[in-house]
Design a protein around this motif. Structure first.
Motif, PDB file in Angstrom:
ATOM      1  N   LYS A   1      28.052  56.211  35.459  1.00  0.00           N
ATOM      2  CA  LYS A   1      28.840  55.324  36.339  1.00  0.00           C
ATOM      3  C   LYS A   1      27.967  54.234  36.973  1.00  0.00           C
ATOM      4  CE  LYS A   1      32.319  58.872  37.275  1.00  0.00           C
ATOM      5  NZ  LYS A   1      33.199  58.345  36.197  1.00  0.00           N
ATOM      6  N   LEU A   2      27.164  53.606  36.127  1.00  0.00           N
ATOM      7  CA  LEU A   2      26.253  52.568  36.589  1.00  0.00           C
ATOM      8  C   LEU A   2      26.804  51.157  36.379  1.00  0.00           C
ATOM      9  CD1 LEU A   2      22.843  54.029  35.349  1.00  0.00           C
ATOM     10  CD2 LEU A   2      23.801  54.068  37.662  1.00  0.00           C
ATOM     11  N   LEU A   3      27.968  51.053  35.760  1.00  0.00           N
ATOM     12  CA  LEU A   3      28.547  49.739  35.473  1.00  0.00           C
ATOM     13  C   LEU A   3      29.899  49.585  36.155  1.00  0.00           C
ATOM     14  CD1 LEU A   3      27.794  49.605  31.634  1.00  0.00           C
ATOM     15  CD2 LEU A   3      26.425  48.620  33.486  1.00  0.00           C
ATOM     16  N   ASP A   4      30.197  48.350  36.531  1.00  0.00           N
ATOM     17  CA  ASP A   4      31.488  48.041  37.140  1.00  0.00           C
ATOM     18  C   ASP A   4      32.374  47.212  36.223  1.00  0.00           C
ATOM     19  OD1 ASP A   4      31.033  49.062  40.028  1.00  0.00           O
ATOM     20  OD2 ASP A   4      29.249  47.839  39.610  1.00  0.00           O
TER      21      ASP A   4
ATOM     22  N   GLY B   1      37.862  54.685  27.909  1.00  0.00           N
ATOM     23  CA  GLY B   1      37.234  54.988  29.191  1.00  0.00           C
ATOM     24  C   GLY B   1      38.056  54.493  30.363  1.00  0.00           C
ATOM     25  N   ASP B   2      37.436  54.526  31.540  1.00  0.00           N
ATOM     26  CA  ASP B   2      38.151  54.113  32.742  1.00  0.00           C
ATOM     27  C   ASP B   2      37.484  52.933  33.450  1.00  0.00           C
ATOM     28  OD1 ASP B   2      35.898  55.364  33.672  1.00  0.00           O
ATOM     29  OD2 ASP B   2      36.948  56.958  34.748  1.00  0.00           O
TER      30      ASP B   2
ATOM     31  N   ALA C   1      43.534  47.130  23.204  1.00  0.00           N
ATOM     32  CA  ALA C   1      42.594  46.545  24.156  1.00  0.00           C
ATOM     33  C   ALA C   1      43.301  46.022  25.400  1.00  0.00           C
ATOM     34  CB  ALA C   1      41.818  45.409  23.493  1.00  0.00           C
ATOM     35  N   LYS C   2      42.637  46.201  26.537  1.00  0.00           N
ATOM     36  CA  LYS C   2      43.177  45.726  27.814  1.00  0.00           C
ATOM     37  C   LYS C   2      43.086  44.212  27.928  1.00  0.00           C
ATOM     38  CE  LYS C   2      41.835  47.989  31.420  1.00  0.00           C
ATOM     39  NZ  LYS C   2      40.969  48.470  32.556  1.00  0.00           N
ATOM     40  N   ARG C   3      41.953  43.645  27.516  1.00  0.00           N
ATOM     41  CA  ARG C   3      41.742  42.197  27.565  1.00  0.00           C
ATOM     42  C   ARG C   3      40.996  41.759  26.310  1.00  0.00           C
ATOM     43  NH1 ARG C   3      39.893  43.644  32.658  1.00  0.00           N
ATOM     44  NH2 ARG C   3      41.287  43.114  34.383  1.00  0.00           N
ATOM     45  N   TYR C   4      41.429  40.632  25.757  1.00  0.00           N
ATOM     46  CA  TYR C   4      40.743  40.063  24.596  1.00  0.00           C
ATOM     47  C   TYR C   4      40.817  38.544  24.682  1.00  0.00           C
ATOM     48  CZ  TYR C   4      39.555  38.660  19.868  1.00  0.00           C
ATOM     49  OH  TYR C   4      38.972  38.050  18.791  1.00  0.00           O
ATOM     50  N   TYR C   5      39.666  37.902  24.580  1.00  0.00           N
ATOM     51  CA  TYR C   5      39.591  36.454  24.689  1.00  0.00           C
ATOM     52  C   TYR C   5      39.024  35.839  23.417  1.00  0.00           C
ATOM     53  CZ  TYR C   5      40.154  37.329  29.702  1.00  0.00           C
ATOM     54  OH  TYR C   5      40.632  37.739  30.922  1.00  0.00           O
TER      55      TYR C   5
END
Length: 227
Positions: free
Chosen positions: A113-116, A151-152, A181-185
Motif C-alpha cells: 500500500k505504498l501507492l495512491d 485491485g483497489d 478498465a476504469k480509465r483509458y486515455y
C-alpha cells in the motif's frame, strides 16, 4: 539516478498539486519516445541527488499534495521501495508512472500500500506490442494490467498513438484486452525533435477520433487526452 525534477505540476497527478521526479533508464525502445535522454542516460548528464530531492520536498510540505515518480521506467530500480517510503513518511501521496514490464515490483508496491495512483502505459494491441516497444514484454504487461484492474487502487491506462504504429484495429485489440478498465486515455504523439526512431508522425484529430470510436465499444470510459 534522478534525471530531473519538475517542481510543480497541476496535470500529472489527477486532482492534486504535485511535483514530478524523473528516474533514468528504460528497458523499452519505443521509437516515438520524446525523452531518450532518460531512456539512455549519459554519464555527463546533470542529475539530482537524493539529498537535493528531499531538501526540496521538506520545503514544500503543506504546499504540495503529492509526488509523481516517472521515467524512464521507475520499477527497474530495486530500491524504489525505499525512495517511496521516504516520500510517504514526509506526508506526500505517491503516483507511479510505469510501462508495466516489472509486475513483481508493482505487485510489491501495491501489496505494501505504498501507492495512491498508478498510470500505466499501454503501448499497443498485444499482437503488435514487441514491434511497438522493441521488447517481448507483453505477458509481463498483462500481469501488471490485471493487478490494477483487479485491485483497489486508483489507476489509469494510456496509449500514445502515432503513424504508422496505431490503427482502429489496434484499438479494438486494446479494448478487447482491457475491456473492464476504469480509465483509458488515447493521447497524441507530439514530435519533440529528439526521437529514438524515424518514420514516426502525429495523427490529425479525425484520426484520433476514429481510434477512440474503435475502442469505445469495449471501454466506455475511454477518452482522448491532449487534443
Amino acid at each position: 539516478m534522478i534525471g530531473g525534477l519538475q517542481k510543480v505540476t497541476l496535470l500529472d497527478f489527477p486532482g492534486k498539486v504535485a511535483c514530478t521526479v524523473f528516474l533514468t533508464g528504460c528497458n523499452l525502445r519505443c521509437p516515438y519516445c520524446h525523452n531518450p535522454e532518460l531512456v539512455l542516460p549519459r554519464n555527463d548528464r546533470k542529475t539530482v541527488s537524493e539529498n537535493e530531492l528531499f531538501e526540496f520536498l521538506s520545503s514544500r510540505r503543506g504546499k504540495l499534495d503529492g509526488v509523481c515518480i516517472t521515467g524512464g521506467e521507475p520499477t527497474l530500480y530495486p530500491n524504489l521501495t525505499n525512495l517511496i517510503c521516504r516520500i510517504r513518511e514526509m506526508g506526500f501521496l505517491v503516483k507511479l508512472d510505469s510501462n508495466g514490464s516489472v509486475p513483481e515490483m508493482l505487485e510489491h508496491l501495491l501489496r505494501e500500500k505504498l501507492l495512491d495512483y498508478v498510470a500505466m502505459d499501454i503501448k499497443n494491441a498485444p499482437s503488435r506490442y514487441a514491434e511497438t516497444c522493441g521488447a517481448d514484454v507483453i505477458e509481463k504487461v498483462r500481469k501488471s494490467a490485471a493487478l490494477l484492474i483487479n485491485g483497489d487502487i486508483d489507476y489509469e491506462f494510456r496509449t500514445t498513438v502515432c503513424h504508422p504504429l496505431h490503427s482502429p484495429k489496434c484499438m479494438e485489440g486494446i479494448g478487447q484486452w482491457l475491456r473492464s478498465a476504469k480509465r483509458y486515455y488515447i493521447q497524441p504523439f507530439v514530435d519533440s525533435g529528439n526521437l529514438l526512431g524515424s518514420g514516426i508522425s502525429a495523427m490529425e484529430k479525425p484520426e484520433l477520433e476514429a481510434l477512440l470510436s474503435a475502442v469505445k465499444p469495449y471501454i466506455p470510459a475511454a477518452e482522448l487526452r491532449g487534443v
